[in-house]
Write a protein that holds these residues in place. Structure first.
Motif, PDB file in Angstrom:
ATOM      1  N   MET A 212      13.945  -4.893   3.813  1.00 35.73           N
ATOM      2  CA  MET A 212      12.957  -4.299   4.848  1.00 35.73           C
ATOM      3  C   MET A 212      13.616  -4.227   6.277  1.00 35.73           C
ATOM      4  O   MET A 212      14.570  -5.208   6.618  1.00 35.73           O
ATOM      5  CB  MET A 212      11.595  -5.285   4.929  1.00 35.73           C
ATOM      6  CG  MET A 212      10.710  -5.073   6.105  1.00 35.73           C
ATOM      7  SD  MET A 212       9.336  -6.427   5.974  1.00 35.73           S
ATOM      8  CE  MET A 212       8.371  -5.540   7.111  1.00 35.73           C
TER       9      MET A 212
ATOM     10  N   VAL B  81      13.462  -5.177   9.968  1.00 38.10           N
ATOM     11  CA  VAL B  81      12.858  -5.973  10.567  1.00 38.10           C
ATOM     12  C   VAL B  81      13.178  -5.685  12.030  1.00 38.10           C
ATOM     13  O   VAL B  81      14.239  -6.292  12.465  1.00 38.10           O
ATOM     14  CB  VAL B  81      12.820  -7.509  10.247  1.00 38.10           C
ATOM     15  CG1 VAL B  81      11.955  -8.367  11.136  1.00 38.10           C
ATOM     16  CG2 VAL B  81      12.502  -7.497   8.930  1.00 38.10           C
TER      17      VAL B  81
ATOM     18  N   LEU C 214       9.069  -7.232  15.989  1.00 38.56           N
ATOM     19  CA  LEU C 214       8.432  -7.903  14.847  1.00 38.56           C
ATOM     20  C   LEU C 214       8.750  -9.329  14.506  1.00 38.56           C
ATOM     21  O   LEU C 214       7.912 -10.272  14.463  1.00 38.56           O
ATOM     22  CB  LEU C 214       8.718  -7.222  13.536  1.00 38.56           C
ATOM     23  CG  LEU C 214       8.005  -7.884  12.075  1.00 38.56           C
ATOM     24  CD1 LEU C 214       6.492  -7.828  12.184  1.00 38.56           C
ATOM     25  CD2 LEU C 214       8.296  -6.759  10.991  1.00 38.56           C
TER      26      LEU C 214
ATOM     27  N   ASP D  85       1.113  -6.158  14.615  1.00 42.61           N
ATOM     28  CA  ASP D  85       2.143  -6.580  13.684  1.00 42.61           C
ATOM     29  C   ASP D  85       1.680  -7.331  12.322  1.00 42.61           C
ATOM     30  O   ASP D  85       2.180  -8.017  11.390  1.00 42.61           O
ATOM     31  CB  ASP D  85       3.308  -7.204  14.379  1.00 42.61           C
ATOM     32  CG  ASP D  85       4.124  -6.165  15.195  1.00 42.61           C
ATOM     33  OD1 ASP D  85       4.006  -5.218  14.764  1.00 42.61           O
ATOM     34  OD2 ASP D  85       4.857  -6.818  16.031  1.00 42.61           O
TER      35      ASP D  85
ATOM     36  N   SER E  63       0.122  -6.648   9.494  1.00 45.51           N
ATOM     37  CA  SER E  63       0.388  -6.244   8.367  1.00 45.51           C
ATOM     38  C   SER E  63       1.852  -6.342   8.056  1.00 45.51           C
ATOM     39  O   SER E  63       2.317  -6.358   6.913  1.00 45.51           O
ATOM     40  CB  SER E  63      -0.275  -4.824   8.105  1.00 45.51           C
ATOM     41  OG  SER E  63       0.292  -3.984   8.964  1.00 45.51           O
ATOM     42  N   LYS E  64       2.428  -6.079   9.101  1.00 49.39           N
ATOM     43  CA  LYS E  64       4.200  -5.980   8.820  1.00 49.39           C
ATOM     44  C   LYS E  64       4.609  -7.590   8.537  1.00 49.39           C
ATOM     45  O   LYS E  64       5.479  -7.601   7.760  1.00 49.39           O
ATOM     46  CB  LYS E  64       4.650  -5.445  10.162  1.00 49.39           C
ATOM     47  CG  LYS E  64       4.367  -4.018  10.469  1.00 49.39           C
ATOM     48  CD  LYS E  64       5.092  -3.609  11.614  1.00 49.39           C
ATOM     49  CE  LYS E  64       4.841  -2.305  11.936  1.00 49.39           C
ATOM     50  NZ  LYS E  64       5.411  -1.762  13.445  1.00 49.39           N
TER      51      LYS E  64
ATOM     52  N   LEU F  22       3.895  -8.167   5.117  1.00 51.96           N
ATOM     53  CA  LEU F  22       4.748  -7.497   4.159  1.00 51.96           C
ATOM     54  C   LEU F  22       6.404  -8.322   4.238  1.00 51.96           C
ATOM     55  O   LEU F  22       6.782  -8.629   3.214  1.00 51.96           O
ATOM     56  CB  LEU F  22       5.050  -6.001   4.572  1.00 51.96           C
ATOM     57  CG  LEU F  22       6.174  -5.443   3.781  1.00 51.96           C
ATOM     58  CD1 LEU F  22       5.910  -5.417   2.314  1.00 51.96           C
ATOM     59  CD2 LEU F  22       6.204  -3.940   4.472  1.00 51.96           C
ATOM     60  N   TRP F  23       6.616  -8.812   5.302  1.00 52.68           N
ATOM     61  CA  TRP F  23       7.837  -9.491   5.613  1.00 52.68           C
ATOM     62  C   TRP F  23       7.728 -10.934   4.866  1.00 52.68           C
ATOM     63  O   TRP F  23       8.844 -11.239   4.091  1.00 52.68           O
ATOM     64  CB  TRP F  23       8.141  -9.624   6.971  1.00 52.68           C
ATOM     65  CG  TRP F  23       9.426 -10.244   7.593  1.00 52.68           C
ATOM     66  CD1 TRP F  23      10.554 -10.131   6.669  1.00 52.68           C
ATOM     67  CD2 TRP F  23       9.878 -10.988   8.661  1.00 52.68           C
ATOM     68  NE1 TRP F  23      11.645 -10.949   7.247  1.00 52.68           N
ATOM     69  CE2 TRP F  23      11.215 -11.296   8.532  1.00 52.68           C
ATOM     70  CE3 TRP F  23       8.983 -11.052   9.814  1.00 52.68           C
ATOM     71  CZ2 TRP F  23      12.031 -11.864   9.639  1.00 52.68           C
ATOM     72  CZ3 TRP F  23       9.805 -11.996  10.958  1.00 52.68           C
ATOM     73  CH2 TRP F  23      11.076 -12.144  10.610  1.00 52.68           C
TER      74      TRP F  23
ATOM     75  N   HIS G 204       5.518   5.725   7.481  1.00 59.31           N
ATOM     76  CA  HIS G 204       5.320   4.381   7.780  1.00 59.31           C
ATOM     77  C   HIS G 204       6.280   3.425   6.998  1.00 59.31           C
ATOM     78  O   HIS G 204       6.958   2.854   7.211  1.00 59.31           O
ATOM     79  CB  HIS G 204       3.818   4.127   7.766  1.00 59.31           C
ATOM     80  CG  HIS G 204       3.947   2.579   8.331  1.00 59.31           C
ATOM     81  ND1 HIS G 204       4.137   2.202   9.564  1.00 59.31           N
ATOM     82  CD2 HIS G 204       3.367   1.485   7.677  1.00 59.31           C
ATOM     83  CE1 HIS G 204       4.069   0.534   9.527  1.00 59.31           C
ATOM     84  NE2 HIS G 204       3.407   0.464   8.415  1.00 59.31           N
TER      85      HIS G 204
ATOM     86  N   LEU H 109      10.012   1.090   7.555  1.00 59.72           N
ATOM     87  CA  LEU H 109       9.999  -0.066   7.275  1.00 59.72           C
ATOM     88  C   LEU H 109      11.101  -0.430   6.480  1.00 59.72           C
ATOM     89  O   LEU H 109      11.291  -1.731   6.006  1.00 59.72           O
ATOM     90  CB  LEU H 109       8.566  -0.748   6.869  1.00 59.72           C
ATOM     91  CG  LEU H 109       7.447  -0.866   7.754  1.00 59.72           C
ATOM     92  CD1 LEU H 109       6.276  -1.429   7.112  1.00 59.72           C
ATOM     93  CD2 LEU H 109       7.971  -1.545   9.111  1.00 59.72           C
TER      94      LEU H 109
END
Length: 214
Positions: A70, A72, A76, A167, A169-170, A173-174, A196, A200
């Motif tokens: 991912m 980053v 973020l 941020d 949702s990111k 995911l991270w 999108h 990422l």
């Protein structure tokens, strides 16, 4: 395209049309959903349509075999440090799905998620086959994601995510990426290409290769 009956089966994913549509009909039973995901198939449909089953080619994935699956960004990382978010897993599955259903996207309210899907995936969750990530600010749920967890194959099938704060949702995911890498998972299935996800770090994978992981 095949019309499904009560028989618990799916056609060969390679017979999907150019858009990835494989079959219509059937039901959302736990048994059918697990059969679908274990064969690279997922449901996606609108309320006024029959259940539609998809197996697109190519597939969008986060490849967890990479050192950095991912992308980053610096911003973020700063959000993770400075915004006082708290991240949990499997603490509020139904609320995450409901937020994914209701969050506004590009000016439109709602998504393809409906009450029947929430009930079906909640059953999967209660049986240990689906998981959620939650992002909290104080006691408010401000972001998260959910998906189907194919533990034996080391594949997590991401379904949807939402954010009500910067941020959020990111970060969900991270957190999922880091957690699954520690458990030696191979892929996060992101299903269909979009810009999108690509930004990422998600990449396209031939369906044949994706199915080999299952």
């Amino acid at each position: 395209m095949q019309l499904l009956t009560q028989e618990l089966s799916f056609p060969d994913p390679h017979t999907a049309d150019a858009h990835g549509l494989l079959a219509i009909g059937g039901d959302l039973s736990v048994e059918r959903l697990l059969l679908a995901y274990n064969n690279g198939i997922f449901p996606w449909y609108d309320d006024n349509d029959p259940i539609c089953w998809w197996s697109p080619d190519p597939r969008m994935v986060f490849d967890l075999r990479k050192d950095q699956p991912m992308k980053v960004s610096k911003s973020l990382r700063q959000s993770g440090r400075n915004r006082n978010y708290r991240i949990t897993m499997n603490q509020s599955f139904i609320r995450v799905m409901t937020c994914c259903m209701n969050v506004s996207r590009n000016g439109d309210l709602g998504t393809w998620i409906n009450d029947d899907l929430i009930a079906a995936y909640t059953q999967l969750h209660e049986l240990g086959h689906a998981a959620s990530v939650e992002v909290w600010l104080d006691k408010e749920l401000v972001g998260g994601l959910y998906g189907v967890d194919l533990k034996e194959q080391g594949v997590f099938c991401g379904e949807s995510m939402f954010a009500k704060a910067t941020d959020a949702s990111k970060l969900a995911l991270w957190h999922l990426v880091k957690t699954l890498k520690q458990k030696d998972y191979q892929l996060i299935d992101a299903q269909l290409y979009n810009d999108h996800l690509h930004s990422l770090g998600a990449v396209t994978m031939d369906r044949e290769v994706f199915l080999s992981f299952l």
